[in-house]
Scaffold this motif. Structure first.
Motif, PDB file in Angstrom:
ATOM      1  N   UNK A 144       0.871  -1.174   0.000  1.00 37.58           N
ATOM      2  CA  UNK A 144       0.000   0.000   0.000  1.00 37.58           C
ATOM      3  C   UNK A 144       0.912   1.228   0.000  1.00 37.58           C
ATOM      4  N   UNK A 145       0.652   2.158  -0.894  1.00 39.51           N
ATOM      5  CA  UNK A 145       1.527   3.336  -1.017  1.00 39.51           C
ATOM      6  C   UNK A 145       1.537   4.131   0.285  1.00 39.51           C
ATOM      7  N   UNK A 166      -2.457   9.942   3.955  1.00 40.26           N
ATOM      8  CA  UNK A 166      -3.697  10.680   3.692  1.00 40.26           C
ATOM      9  C   UNK A 166      -4.840  10.140   4.566  1.00 40.26           C
ATOM     10  N   UNK A 167      -4.930   8.818   4.667  1.00 39.89           N
ATOM     11  CA  UNK A 167      -5.993   8.213   5.484  1.00 39.89           C
ATOM     12  C   UNK A 167      -5.816   8.568   6.965  1.00 39.89           C
ATOM     13  N   UNK A 193      -1.798  -9.373   6.028  1.00 42.31           N
ATOM     14  CA  UNK A 193      -2.055  -7.935   5.834  1.00 42.31           C
ATOM     15  C   UNK A 193      -0.739  -7.165   5.735  1.00 42.31           C
ATOM     16  N   UNK A 194      -0.529  -6.455   4.625  1.00 48.33           N
ATOM     17  CA  UNK A 194       0.753  -5.763   4.452  1.00 48.33           C
ATOM     18  C   UNK A 194       0.951  -4.604   5.422  1.00 48.33           C
ATOM     19  N   UNK A 195      -0.140  -4.030   5.890  1.00 46.44           N
ATOM     20  CA  UNK A 195      -0.056  -2.886   6.807  1.00 46.44           C
ATOM     21  C   UNK A 195      -0.842  -3.216   8.068  1.00 46.44           C
ATOM     22  N   UNK A 230     -10.798   1.632  -1.870  1.00 48.84           N
ATOM     23  CA  UNK A 230     -10.753   0.211  -2.206  1.00 48.84           C
ATOM     24  C   UNK A 230      -9.930  -0.634  -1.248  1.00 48.84           C
ATOM     25  N   UNK A 231      -9.379  -0.007  -0.203  1.00 45.57           N
ATOM     26  CA  UNK A 231      -8.586  -0.758   0.777  1.00 45.57           C
ATOM     27  C   UNK A 231      -9.493  -1.455   1.788  1.00 45.57           C
TER      28      UNK A 231
END
Lengths: 222, 222
Positions: free
Chosen positions: B42-43, B49-50, B114-116, B160-161
């Protein structure tokens, strides 16, 4: 309708565009805790729609423990205001020095004027979700009610309605005053109505009580 | 940026239209608790921003008590997974009869993939908001962290996350494992990433654990 919105309306997985995301950011930015309401009534079908949307909120084990009580009659509202006055007086006396005057000058609720009011409870004895996810964190049951309040708040602001969350109340006294089951725990008391004005900054920042500080940012890494 | 989004972007009070409100309803409907993630990264600027948007969430007394910890290293993640396994085993043994097998068959988290991942804490010793609104309801401090998690969740879904909230953890053990201050209380552990699939119905409804019941509807009147 008693089972939430008609999900047929949502058949296809949505793709959200940048215009929607920009508006969503504006919604977060302009949501406020509102304490000044116009006396104009709120249409019942609009309230029903907002409550239906709140039903879509996440809950631990899908327990759906939220219980909404519409506080509508003048005797019920008077009991809530009386409890607020008691708790507020206690709060004032807990401050010292210049904080006393500054606290007393704050407008903290719209209990007298909000045309619509809800007490939102958590049913702690629910058999739903059976206990999943709450053995080590039983408080997630109350957290699930908070997510429903958050959804309601955002959906309300999206139609221009203001919501104010009053917590200067004794949860057990309010439960008893509203004649609700002993297993229900008050999570939020909401004042709802058309706001007198819109603001980008929180009332407590505007009146010098507590500024935005960005606490929690930057994020710690482990 | 450490103080939340640049509010210059939001100068004029917004008016939201029906298209936005319809999309907001779809966002509520298609938000899910996600446990199956693609490994794609995930960038970082998207995550920032989130997190900035989550800073706009309501908090009692404007206390902003949320503290986000990015759980990034493999040793830290291993400690979290180990704690999950302990708590999950305890949970299984709390059920009887056919619930045991049905519980064991559920996919309850995406900790491995989960990558994050974020541990979201409440700073219970914050001096911010000074105590306003929490004399009779101190738990509103934790509730304020839940509103930030709710905002993050919705903002994530809008791009979309997927987000999954894991509560089958011992809050104090996780705090210690992540070497966070003793005054921090774990409110949520979030798995974040691109979901394998989208769903309109909750996983626990789909797998027959707990259906949607519309509890809380119709609304009681007082």
């Amino acid at each position: 309708m008693t089972h939430g919105p008609d999900l047929q309306d949502f058949a296809a997985p949505p793709t959200f565009d940048n215009a929607f995301r920009a508006d969503l950011a504006r919604l977060f930015a302009w949501r406020r805790d509102v304490r000044r309401f116009r006396p104009d009534p709120v249409a019942e079908d609009l309230l029903e729609r907002l409550l239906d949307l709140a039903q879509l909120s996440p809950s631990v084990g899908n327990s759906q423990p939220w219980r909404w009580v519409r506080v509508h009659t003048e005797p019920a509202r008077r009991r809530v205001r009386e409890n607020f006055r008691l708790c507020d007086a206690e709060a004032v006396s807990s401050y010292a020095g210049e904080r006393v005057e500054r606290y007393a000058a704050l407008k903290l609720e719209g209990l007298q004027t909000a045309p619509v009011q809800f007490a939102v409870f958590c049913e702690r004895a629910t058999s739903q979700g059976p206990r999943l996810g709450r053995l080590t964190m039983p408080e997630t049951l109350e957290y699930s009610v908070v997510t429903a309040v958050s959804s309601f708040w955002l959906a309300a602001r999206a139609v221009g309605l203001g919501v104010g969350w009053v917590s200067i109340l004794d949860p057990e006294a309010i439960r008893a005053a509203l004649d609700c089951p002993a297993t229900w725990h008050l999570v939020a008391y909401l004042c709802v109505g058309w706001p007198v004005e819109d603001h980008l900054d929180p009332e407590l920042a505007r009146f010098g009580w507590q500024a935005r500080t960005g606490s929690g940012r930057p994020v710690l890494r482990r």
